[in-house]
Design a protein around this motif. Structure first.
Motif, PDB file in Angstrom:
ATOM      1  N   TYR A  54     -20.420  -2.955  40.593  1.00 49.64           N
ATOM      2  CA  TYR A  54     -20.423  -3.608  38.736  1.00 49.64           C
ATOM      3  C   TYR A  54     -22.653  -3.379  37.994  1.00 49.64           C
ATOM      4  O   TYR A  54     -22.119  -2.213  37.110  1.00 49.64           O
ATOM      5  CB  TYR A  54     -20.361  -5.058  39.309  1.00 49.64           C
ATOM      6  CG  TYR A  54     -20.773  -5.352  37.463  1.00 49.64           C
ATOM      7  CD1 TYR A  54     -20.210  -5.865  36.611  1.00 49.64           C
ATOM      8  CD2 TYR A  54     -21.976  -6.666  37.715  1.00 49.64           C
ATOM      9  CE1 TYR A  54     -20.589  -6.372  36.003  1.00 49.64           C
ATOM     10  CE2 TYR A  54     -22.539  -6.712  36.739  1.00 49.64           C
ATOM     11  CZ  TYR A  54     -21.610  -7.187  35.605  1.00 49.64           C
ATOM     12  OH  TYR A  54     -22.220  -7.755  34.490  1.00 49.64           O
ATOM     13  N   PRO A  64     -15.285  -5.429  26.682  1.00 52.51           N
ATOM     14  CA  PRO A  64     -14.362  -4.374  27.319  1.00 52.51           C
ATOM     15  C   PRO A  64     -14.052  -4.631  28.994  1.00 52.51           C
ATOM     16  O   PRO A  64     -13.132  -4.515  30.175  1.00 52.51           O
ATOM     17  CB  PRO A  64     -14.699  -2.678  27.046  1.00 52.51           C
ATOM     18  CG  PRO A  64     -16.191  -3.240  26.953  1.00 52.51           C
ATOM     19  CD  PRO A  64     -15.755  -4.816  26.009  1.00 52.51           C
ATOM     20  N   VAL A  65     -15.175  -4.702  29.660  1.00 55.35           N
ATOM     21  CA  VAL A  65     -15.105  -5.490  31.285  1.00 55.35           C
ATOM     22  C   VAL A  65     -14.643  -6.292  31.266  1.00 55.35           C
ATOM     23  O   VAL A  65     -13.254  -6.678  32.258  1.00 55.35           O
ATOM     24  CB  VAL A  65     -16.735  -6.073  31.842  1.00 55.35           C
ATOM     25  CG1 VAL A  65     -16.734  -6.214  33.150  1.00 55.35           C
ATOM     26  CG2 VAL A  65     -18.107  -4.598  31.464  1.00 55.35           C
ATOM     27  N   ARG A  98     -12.329  -7.368  42.759  1.00 54.40           N
ATOM     28  CA  ARG A  98     -12.547  -6.607  41.365  1.00 54.40           C
ATOM     29  C   ARG A  98     -11.920  -7.292  40.041  1.00 54.40           C
ATOM     30  O   ARG A  98     -11.902  -7.783  39.425  1.00 54.40           O
ATOM     31  CB  ARG A  98     -11.489  -5.553  41.282  1.00 54.40           C
ATOM     32  CG  ARG A  98     -13.453  -3.979  42.118  1.00 54.40           C
ATOM     33  CD  ARG A  98     -12.366  -3.158  42.416  1.00 54.40           C
ATOM     34  NE  ARG A  98     -13.050  -1.274  43.209  1.00 54.40           N
ATOM     35  CZ  ARG A  98     -12.804  -0.881  42.584  1.00 54.40           C
ATOM     36  NH1 ARG A  98     -10.973  -0.718  43.376  1.00 54.40           N
ATOM     37  NH2 ARG A  98     -13.557  -0.134  43.465  1.00 54.40           N
ATOM     38  N   ARG A 110     -11.411  -7.023  30.318  1.00 51.04           N
ATOM     39  CA  ARG A 110     -10.487  -6.457  29.898  1.00 51.04           C
ATOM     40  C   ARG A 110      -9.796  -5.694  31.090  1.00 51.04           C
ATOM     41  O   ARG A 110      -9.296  -5.826  30.989  1.00 51.04           O
ATOM     42  CB  ARG A 110     -10.225  -5.671  28.420  1.00 51.04           C
ATOM     43  CG  ARG A 110      -9.738  -6.829  26.859  1.00 51.04           C
ATOM     44  CD  ARG A 110      -8.944  -5.799  26.026  1.00 51.04           C
ATOM     45  NE  ARG A 110      -9.784  -4.396  26.001  1.00 51.04           N
ATOM     46  CZ  ARG A 110     -10.876  -4.259  24.433  1.00 51.04           C
ATOM     47  NH1 ARG A 110     -11.465  -5.716  24.933  1.00 51.04           N
ATOM     48  NH2 ARG A 110     -11.373  -3.149  24.798  1.00 51.04           N
ATOM     49  N   SER A 111     -10.453  -4.824  31.036  1.00 49.35           N
ATOM     50  CA  SER A 111     -11.028  -3.277  32.020  1.00 49.35           C
ATOM     51  C   SER A 111     -10.271  -4.664  33.242  1.00 49.35           C
ATOM     52  O   SER A 111      -9.456  -3.438  34.354  1.00 49.35           O
ATOM     53  CB  SER A 111     -11.561  -2.749  32.537  1.00 49.35           C
ATOM     54  OG  SER A 111     -12.645  -3.071  33.130  1.00 49.35           O
ATOM     55  N   ALA A 112     -11.027  -5.431  33.656  1.00 52.20           N
ATOM     56  CA  ALA A 112     -10.375  -6.447  34.767  1.00 52.20           C
ATOM     57  C   ALA A 112      -8.979  -7.254  34.750  1.00 52.20           C
ATOM     58  O   ALA A 112      -8.780  -7.826  35.858  1.00 52.20           O
ATOM     59  CB  ALA A 112     -11.733  -7.072  35.322  1.00 52.20           C
ATOM     60  N   ARG A 113      -8.792  -7.075  33.739  1.00 58.55           N
ATOM     61  CA  ARG A 113      -7.049  -7.823  33.475  1.00 58.55           C
ATOM     62  C   ARG A 113      -7.174  -9.085  33.747  1.00 58.55           C
ATOM     63  O   ARG A 113      -6.448 -10.098  33.832  1.00 58.55           O
ATOM     64  CB  ARG A 113      -6.180  -7.223  34.461  1.00 58.55           C
ATOM     65  CG  ARG A 113      -6.021  -5.833  34.174  1.00 58.55           C
ATOM     66  CD  ARG A 113      -5.009  -5.357  34.981  1.00 58.55           C
ATOM     67  NE  ARG A 113      -3.697  -5.937  33.932  1.00 58.55           N
ATOM     68  CZ  ARG A 113      -2.754  -6.248  35.617  1.00 58.55           C
ATOM     69  NH1 ARG A 113      -2.967  -5.123  36.452  1.00 58.55           N
ATOM     70  NH2 ARG A 113      -1.551  -6.495  35.021  1.00 58.55           N
ATOM     71  N   ARG A 158      -4.486  -9.433  39.187  1.00 51.94           N
ATOM     72  CA  ARG A 158      -5.591  -9.524  38.212  1.00 51.94           C
ATOM     73  C   ARG A 158      -5.145 -11.798  39.147  1.00 51.94           C
ATOM     74  O   ARG A 158      -5.091 -11.889  39.860  1.00 51.94           O
ATOM     75  CB  ARG A 158      -5.065  -9.144  36.884  1.00 51.94           C
ATOM     76  CG  ARG A 158      -3.303 -10.259  36.790  1.00 51.94           C
ATOM     77  CD  ARG A 158      -2.705  -9.502  35.208  1.00 51.94           C
ATOM     78  NE  ARG A 158      -1.513  -9.529  35.659  1.00 51.94           N
ATOM     79  CZ  ARG A 158      -1.449 -11.566  34.447  1.00 51.94           C
ATOM     80  NH1 ARG A 158      -2.126 -11.832  34.517  1.00 51.94           N
ATOM     81  NH2 ARG A 158      -0.523 -11.671  34.484  1.00 51.94           N
ATOM     82  N   HIS A 163     -20.010 -10.854  35.511  1.00 52.40           N
ATOM     83  CA  HIS A 163     -20.515 -10.379  34.144  1.00 52.40           C
ATOM     84  C   HIS A 163     -20.494 -11.450  33.103  1.00 52.40           C
ATOM     85  O   HIS A 163     -21.081 -11.667  32.642  1.00 52.40           O
ATOM     86  CB  HIS A 163     -18.856  -9.305  34.137  1.00 52.40           C
ATOM     87  CG  HIS A 163     -19.268  -8.562  32.847  1.00 52.40           C
ATOM     88  ND1 HIS A 163     -20.056  -7.676  32.399  1.00 52.40           N
ATOM     89  CD2 HIS A 163     -18.380  -9.217  31.224  1.00 52.40           C
ATOM     90  CE1 HIS A 163     -20.676  -7.209  31.211  1.00 52.40           C
ATOM     91  NE2 HIS A 163     -19.050  -8.179  30.427  1.00 52.40           N
TER      92      HIS A 163
END
Length: 589
Positions: free
Chosen positions: A529, A325-326, A417, A328-331, A452, A425
């Motif tokens: 983070y 999910p991390v 980000r 993914r959310s950073a694209r 991104r 991560h």
């Protein structure tokens, strides 16, 4: 082109300018790596030759991470009381002992320096484009508009093996369209591997087009050969003319390799010189080819053995990113290496070990293009462009910030980000590290703002540093053993020292963002983070990214010691050249 036209870029004025710029970089990076120790003298700095008789004087600003920002116009050279003209090659001879240049390495290094200077002269002869103009240009105009090469390496455009006519044809900065040469390789010695859902025949027809495939098949049938017995391999034209037609002469003579001719699509060489972007059909794959040219510490071949696991490693990583999910959310995305083909020359294999350049002469891979993933209004730029500075000393990063309408710190936060948080991560959650330098990352922009990041060069450049990680059999190659105290150097060296150090210095020199503001923002994004992931607290303590200092890992020292095989690929962390420590610029925040 006449014989004289081929060297028209080599004028006395341009050579002098190129030499001054290269000396600025050499003094700065060798001082950073503590190969030389500039002494303060009357408001300037002085570096002396090995015999103490020649001195180089210059003005510099000292910045975080022991970064030397030197004014190139201030550099002067003196010997026994008189001023001498600057001469880049002389500099390396005068300081050969300080730099650890052996009798064997020195002349080859001088050849790489000469080639680097020559390419700078070519870039100086091109029409001048400002960073502001480049910031609104297309992806490939930015890619071919870069002038510096790797920010740390002094001899960074060696390309030993290219003659001047080949340089003009194949160097990325010359922006010449290239058609790849295609060979048919007998299946008894060649292998094609691909990611999930890819089948050889249909993939080839998508990449080459029906007409070209049929034309190539006709070459084989015309010689009484069965196309079903062969795999098609794209080859760099230089590699065909200079290596395969000679070094692989037996394979050609026996019909194991058949030259099919050129493909129809036109490509542009990318910053890495052996990877090509399809300009005829930008949605099609990049093609990465073997190129037996010596550039920046390595022969730039491509291993047939390595190619076999490449698509599987890419599929594994793509799945990991999709499931997290991390990330993914950073694209974050990767452009996967979807298919690969390699040819094994059995006699050279019997004669060499697995790291020999003779085993890396004939292979290719296809990497996804980032173009199909773009949304309306989005554009692409290599991340290397953030360190580009134009002839007026205006940076590309500064131009993007101006275009964005954001404050510099806001713009930087968005970029961090997108690019930096996924690296953190991956390290803390999976012990997974990338080689995240500017040439290995593509940024997706909208109105100058980073939306991104896209990571590339996956199979050869990623590593999992957990010896107990559960990896599928075909992916286990990426598992490496790294001493505990060196694991975080993947962030400290690759990101802080080899990229952010330069970006922070450019923005500070231009008055866009003070150094303190830059590193404070990096610290804030890091803390943000960490606060969001208390489940990783033990790891954050074990590998403290806010530690007061970290080991200085030196890239030029590697190349000065051995410019043909800079790192032992069997033990990359064992090859590191460490020279004391650097103060961590985010420790104070």
């Amino acid at each position: 082109m006449t014989l004289a036209d081929a060297v028209a870029h080599l004028s006395p004025e341009r050579w002098a300018t190129a030499g001054r710029l290269l000396l600025r970089k050499a003094l700065a990076e060798f001082a950073h790596e503590r190969l030389i120790t500039p002494e303060e003298d009357g408001g300037q700095y002085v570096v002396r030759s090995d015999d103490g008789l020649t001195s180089y004087r210059f003005s510099a600003v000292r910045r975080a991470l022991d970064h030397w920002q030197i004014d190139p116009g201030s550099i002067t050279r003196h010997r026994e009381g008189r001023e001498l003209p600057l001469a880049a090659l002389d500099f390396f001879i005068e300081l050969r002992e300080s730099l650890g240049l052996s009798d064997e390495i020195l002349p080859v290094y001088l050849e790489e320096i000469s080639s680097t200077l020559s390419s700078t002269c070519y870039k100086l002869a091109k029409p001048r484009v400002t960073s502001a103009e480049l910031a609104v240009s297309g992806f490939q105009a930015i890619e071919t508009g870069m002038t510096e090469g790797h920010p740390c390496f002094v001899a960074n455009n060696g390309r030993l093996g290219f003659g001047v006519h080949e340089y003009l044809s194949y160097a990325p900065e010359t922006a010449n369209p290239v058609r790849l040469v295609w060979l048919a390789a007998h299946r008894s010695r060649a292998a094609f591997t691909a990611g999930a859902g890819i089948e050889y025949e249909s993939f080839l027809r998508q990449e080459l087009g029906e007409e070209t495939v049929e034309r190539f098949r006709a070459v084989l049938t015309g010689r009484g050969l069965d196309p079903a017995d062969y795999l098609f391999i794209p080859v760099h034209p230089w590699q065909w003319w200079n290596k395969l037609s000679v070094t692989f002469a037996a394979e050609v003579a026996r019909g194991h390799l058949v030259c099919l001719g050129e493909g129809d699509d036109e490509y542009l060489a990318q910053q890495s010189i052996r990877t090509f972007f399809n300009t005829s059909a930008p949605h099609k794959h990049y093609v990465k080819t073997a190129l037996s040219v010596l550039n920046m510490g390595f022969m730039r071949g491509l291993s047939a053995a390595y190619m076999e696991a490449t698509p599987a490693i890419n599929d594994w990583l793509a799945q990991l990113i999709e499931d997290d999910p991390v990330l993914r959310s950073a694209r974050l995305t990767i452009i996967r290496e979807r298919a690969a083909v390699g040819y094994r020359h059995l006699e050279y294999e019997r004669a060499t070990d697995r790291y020999s350049p003779y085993r890396k002469m004939l292979a290719a891979l296809w990497r996804e293009s980032p173009v199909p993933s773009l949304q309306e209004g989005e554009s692409l730029a290599t991340m290397a462009s953030l360190l580009h500075v134009d002839h007026r000393d205006a940076s590309f990063a500064g131009a993007l910030i101006a275009r964005s309408g954001l404050t510099p710190a806001e713009w930087l936060r968005g970029y961090l980000r997108a690019y930096y948080v996924p690296l953190l991560h991956s390290f803390y959650a999976y012990d997974l590290v990338f080689m995240p330098h500017g040439e290995n990352v593509v940024l997706v922009l909208r109105d100058g703002v980073v939306q991104r990041a896209v990571y590339k060069d996956i199979a050869e450049e990623i590593a999992v540093m957990d010896p107990d990680a559960a990896l599928p059999p075909e992916v286990r190659r990426i598992r490496v053993e790294v001493p505990e105290d060196r694991k975080l150097l993947s962030v400290f060296t690759d990101v802080f020292d080899c990229f952010f150090r330069f970006l922070a210095a450019h923005l500070a020199a231009e008055g866009v963002l003070e150094e303190d503001g830059f590193w404070r923002t990096v610290a804030e994004v890091t803390r943000e983070y960490q606060k969001a992931h208390p489940e990783l607290d033990d790891r954050f303590r074990q590998y403290d990214v806010f530690a007061p200092e970290f080991a200085l890992s030196c890239l030029n020292r590697l190349q000065l010691r051995n410019n043909r095989q800079m790192v032992d690929l069997a033990d990359p962390s064992g090859a590191l050249q460490l020279a004391g420590t650097l103060r961590n610029p985010i420790a104070g925040f």
